[in-house]
Write a protein that holds these residues in place. Sequence first.
Motif, PDB file in Angstrom:
ATOM      1  N   GLY A  14      12.454   6.238 -26.557  1.00 37.97           N
ATOM      2  CA  GLY A  14      13.782   5.642 -26.382  1.00 37.97           C
ATOM      3  C   GLY A  14      14.412   5.194 -27.689  1.00 37.97           C
ATOM      4  N   SER A  66      13.386   3.100 -29.808  1.00 37.02           N
ATOM      5  CA  SER A  66      12.417   3.065 -30.915  1.00 37.02           C
ATOM      6  C   SER A  66      12.255   4.462 -31.522  1.00 37.02           C
ATOM      7  CB  SER A  66      11.061   2.539 -30.431  1.00 37.02           C
ATOM      8  OG  SER A  66      11.187   1.207 -30.025  1.00 37.02           O
ATOM      9  N   SER A  72       7.422   0.258 -31.534  1.00 43.27           N
ATOM     10  CA  SER A  72       7.654  -0.242 -30.180  1.00 43.27           C
ATOM     11  C   SER A  72       8.120  -1.688 -30.232  1.00 43.27           C
ATOM     12  CB  SER A  72       6.357  -0.146 -29.369  1.00 43.27           C
ATOM     13  OG  SER A  72       6.535  -0.721 -28.110  1.00 43.27           O
ATOM     14  N   SER A  85       8.367  -3.719 -27.501  1.00 42.53           N
ATOM     15  CA  SER A  85       7.497  -4.503 -26.612  1.00 42.53           C
ATOM     16  C   SER A  85       6.041  -4.466 -27.050  1.00 42.53           C
ATOM     17  CB  SER A  85       7.583  -3.948 -25.196  1.00 42.53           C
ATOM     18  OG  SER A  85       7.130  -2.603 -25.182  1.00 42.53           O
ATOM     19  N   GLY A  86       5.664  -3.370 -27.686  1.00 45.14           N
ATOM     20  CA  GLY A  86       4.242  -3.189 -28.020  1.00 45.14           C
ATOM     21  C   GLY A  86       3.403  -2.877 -26.792  1.00 45.14           C
ATOM     22  N   VAL A 112      17.697  -5.695 -21.257  1.00 43.91           N
ATOM     23  CA  VAL A 112      16.938  -4.444 -21.118  1.00 43.91           C
ATOM     24  C   VAL A 112      17.354  -3.420 -22.182  1.00 43.91           C
ATOM     25  CG1 VAL A 112      16.641  -2.449 -19.583  1.00 43.91           C
ATOM     26  CG2 VAL A 112      16.242  -4.745 -18.731  1.00 43.91           C
ATOM     27  N   ALA A 113      18.640  -3.406 -22.522  1.00 41.56           N
ATOM     28  CA  ALA A 113      19.085  -2.471 -23.568  1.00 41.56           C
ATOM     29  C   ALA A 113      18.707  -3.032 -24.933  1.00 41.56           C
ATOM     30  CB  ALA A 113      20.587  -2.272 -23.478  1.00 41.56           C
ATOM     31  N   LEU A 131      22.880   6.507 -25.763  1.00 40.23           N
ATOM     32  CA  LEU A 131      21.874   5.906 -24.879  1.00 40.23           C
ATOM     33  C   LEU A 131      22.341   4.530 -24.389  1.00 40.23           C
ATOM     34  CD1 LEU A 131      19.047   5.811 -23.557  1.00 40.23           C
ATOM     35  CD2 LEU A 131      18.147   4.942 -25.712  1.00 40.23           C
ATOM     36  N   LYS A 132      22.893   3.735 -25.310  1.00 35.42           N
ATOM     37  CA  LYS A 132      23.365   2.397 -24.920  1.00 35.42           C
ATOM     38  C   LYS A 132      24.409   2.510 -23.827  1.00 35.42           C
ATOM     39  CE  LYS A 132      20.905   0.440 -26.127  1.00 35.42           C
ATOM     40  NZ  LYS A 132      19.784   0.642 -26.967  1.00 35.42           N
ATOM     41  N   GLU A 148      22.851   3.803 -20.376  1.00 31.42           N
ATOM     42  CA  GLU A 148      21.905   2.950 -19.657  1.00 31.42           C
ATOM     43  C   GLU A 148      22.547   1.711 -19.058  1.00 31.42           C
ATOM     44  OE1 GLU A 148      18.627   1.392 -21.981  1.00 31.42           O
ATOM     45  OE2 GLU A 148      19.898   1.180 -23.728  1.00 31.42           O
ATOM     46  N   LYS A 163      12.399  -3.373 -18.930  1.00 30.54           N
ATOM     47  CA  LYS A 163      12.319  -3.551 -20.383  1.00 30.54           C
ATOM     48  C   LYS A 163      11.054  -2.945 -20.960  1.00 30.54           C
ATOM     49  CE  LYS A 163      13.744  -5.432 -24.219  1.00 30.54           C
ATOM     50  NZ  LYS A 163      14.858  -4.694 -24.838  1.00 30.54           N
ATOM     51  N   VAL A 218       8.054  -0.457 -20.465  1.00 31.62           N
ATOM     52  CA  VAL A 218       7.693   0.688 -19.625  1.00 31.62           C
ATOM     53  C   VAL A 218       6.184   0.915 -19.700  1.00 31.62           C
ATOM     54  CG1 VAL A 218       8.256   3.084 -19.035  1.00 31.62           C
ATOM     55  CG2 VAL A 218       9.986   1.623 -20.052  1.00 31.62           C
TER      56      VAL A 218
HETATM   57  C1  F6R Z   1      16.776   1.458 -24.604  1.00 32.88           C
HETATM   58  C2  F6R Z   1      15.438   0.922 -24.500  1.00 32.88           C
HETATM   59  C3  F6R Z   1      14.319   1.864 -24.284  1.00 32.88           C
HETATM   60  C4  F6R Z   1      13.134   1.458 -25.168  1.00 32.88           C
HETATM   61  C5  F6R Z   1      11.907   2.325 -24.844  1.00 32.88           C
HETATM   62  C6  F6R Z   1      10.748   2.004 -25.754  1.00 32.88           C
HETATM   63  O1  F6R Z   1      17.721   0.463 -24.822  1.00 32.88           O
HETATM   64  O2  F6R Z   1      15.242  -0.254 -24.557  1.00 32.88           O
HETATM   65  O3  F6R Z   1      14.687   3.172 -24.528  1.00 32.88           O
HETATM   66  O4  F6R Z   1      13.503   1.604 -26.494  1.00 32.88           O
HETATM   67  O5  F6R Z   1      11.533   2.119 -23.508  1.00 32.88           O
HETATM   68  O6  F6R Z   1      10.378   0.678 -25.638  1.00 32.88           O
HETATM   69  P1  F6R Z   1       9.510  -0.028 -26.748  1.00 32.88           P
HETATM   70  O7  F6R Z   1      10.308  -0.071 -27.998  1.00 32.88           O
HETATM   71  O8  F6R Z   1       9.242  -1.397 -26.194  1.00 32.88           O
HETATM   72  O9  F6R Z   1       8.267   0.791 -26.905  1.00 32.88           O
END
Ligand code: F6R
Length: 615
Positions: A308, A310, A354, A356-357, A405-406, A491-492, A495, A610, A612
């Motif tokens: 996404g 990242s 990432s 969220s990691g 979430v975005a 993408l922004k 979504e 947020k 995944v």
């Molecule tokens: C878009 C968005 C997603 C994340 C993707 C990766 O606004 O938030 O596309 O970028 O799910 O998430 P991370 O960066 O947490 O691995």
Amino acid sequence: MCGIVAYIGNQQAAPIIIKGLKRLEYRGYDSTGVSLFNGSELYTIKTKGKVSELELKLEDQNSIDAQVGLGHTRWATHGIPNDKNAHPQASNSSNLVLVHNGIIENYASLKEELIQRGYTFTSDTDTEVLVNLIEDIQKKEKVKLGKAVQIALTQVIGAYAIVVFDRRKPNELIAARLGSPLAIGVGENEFFVASDATPFIEYTKNVIYLEEEHLAIIRSNRDIAIRKIKTDKVIKPYVEELQMSLENIQKGGYEHFMLKEIFEQPQAIRDTLRGRLLSNEGKITLSSLRDHENKFLKAKRILIVACGTSWHAGLVAEYLIEKFTRIPVEVEYASEFRYRDPIIFQDDIIIAISQSGETADTLAAIKIAKERGAFVYGVCNVVGSSISRMTDTGCYTHAGPEIGVASTKAFTTQITVFSLLALHLGMLKGSLSRSEYQQHLAELESLPDKVSEILKQETLIKEVASSFNDTNNCIYLGRGYNFPVALEGALKLKEISYIHAEGYPAAEMKHGPIALIDEQMPVVVIATKKGHYDKVVSNIQEIKSRKGRIIAVVSEGDVRVKELADYCIEVPESLECFTPILTTIPLQLLSYYIAVQRGCNVDQPRNLAKSVTVE
Ligand code: F6R
């Protein structure tokens, strides 16, 4: 995806769990539920929809006098969002309840066996299979709850973070994880278990991040025992201090987290640079590289894996690293990388990005890279997250919690990290001159103020949004460093506003997408002075002559594009390599306002979550 909150102690559990679930709604929000035990009765209340709807069902949160309970906010994988598929899921005897984040891949065969043994199922979830499997093991093996959970998890294929409660053992919660995160808050005679630390931030600063394949037996009398699921090895709990404040995770007067996070970017970028860009000494220092510089200097290739937004940051990183270090870079979707038997050489460096990691595909890509002997560097935002702990070393973005979430500030701070990394390595390699290096450092330092300047145009951008909020399609174009920004802008928009949008390299337009241009089609073009300006102006002319409606992001003082475009948003001039940090800001605000004007829920767009944590 899915958020878990559980509590055991001497406070009322319901308000703690409900408040905690609201903070975790970024992880999923299609259905929700809570189980509360008042010493004699186990109450389970569930509903389709958001936690606010669960709150309505609960009416008076203190009416169930429970000091233990567990709750869940769901992002559906198995079974549609409805009351019966919501968690907690109960076992056939109703003694056990379980909340789960993840996917049990072999649930169908396990379910078949359980059906043959007389179990019945009321939901379509894999979670109901797991809770009954645990019950079955309890009965067959006559073991305690913790052991039964442990045995069940050895039979399970997939990913999980779970919390289990048995009404016959009301002083105990069992928590376990594989592939999905769990944090345990350690208070005075109380414990909190959650998908991240935000639900317990006001109660305790002491946190244990449960490691992969670990199981915790948590008892209300300050007692926690951790063991490895497969080997049964006892693990000494490692309690860390939480580096987060309540203020960090609140909206602070903004209508949405996304808007707050857009406006936090000047500070977030400063925080990313702090202690790393040492302007007085005219140098960059990255502690994560200290023992590994040679690896980078000798690397024949860098492979970047991410998903996404990242992944878009990864594309900008490719341009930055190749320019300053001349090390070849390839950027891969982690989800493709993990399944295509990638070629990884011993001296390759893998960089995982990432926010969220916790992204399951990125975690899996790292696993493969490590199995094949590669050195893995992480760029994460969430401190203590699974990816940050799995990588050999890495650099936090320090953007602060991103709850909308975005993704917004994660993107600009990820690019900031890569700017530091690329310049530092370039300097070490001697592939850029000292004067170029100094010029770039000075410019890097000025970026937070330049971002603040762009944010002052919020009113103008809101007006532009109102001219486009009824469109069904939109094209985003950019070249060079700003091609990934075009992808990110598209993408922004899609979504959060559900408008179909596509990003293209501006010059690719003539190879197909130009057929889409007519008077109905808005085209957002990034046309800053540095970097292929003349070429992009020609692309704009091609759109204009086909009657496309043009919104351009231009450098301050631009004249030529202003004559052609319907709307122009100016950004301060910068060095070409840093323009993505600036040009992305108006695109974030544009999609934000378009979505708000269309009545969309920008912080919780449909079908998204947020973090995944499923593939
Ligand atoms: C878009 C968005 C997603 C994340 C993707 C990766 O606004 O938030 O596309 O970028 O799910 O998430 P991370 O960066 O947490 O691995």
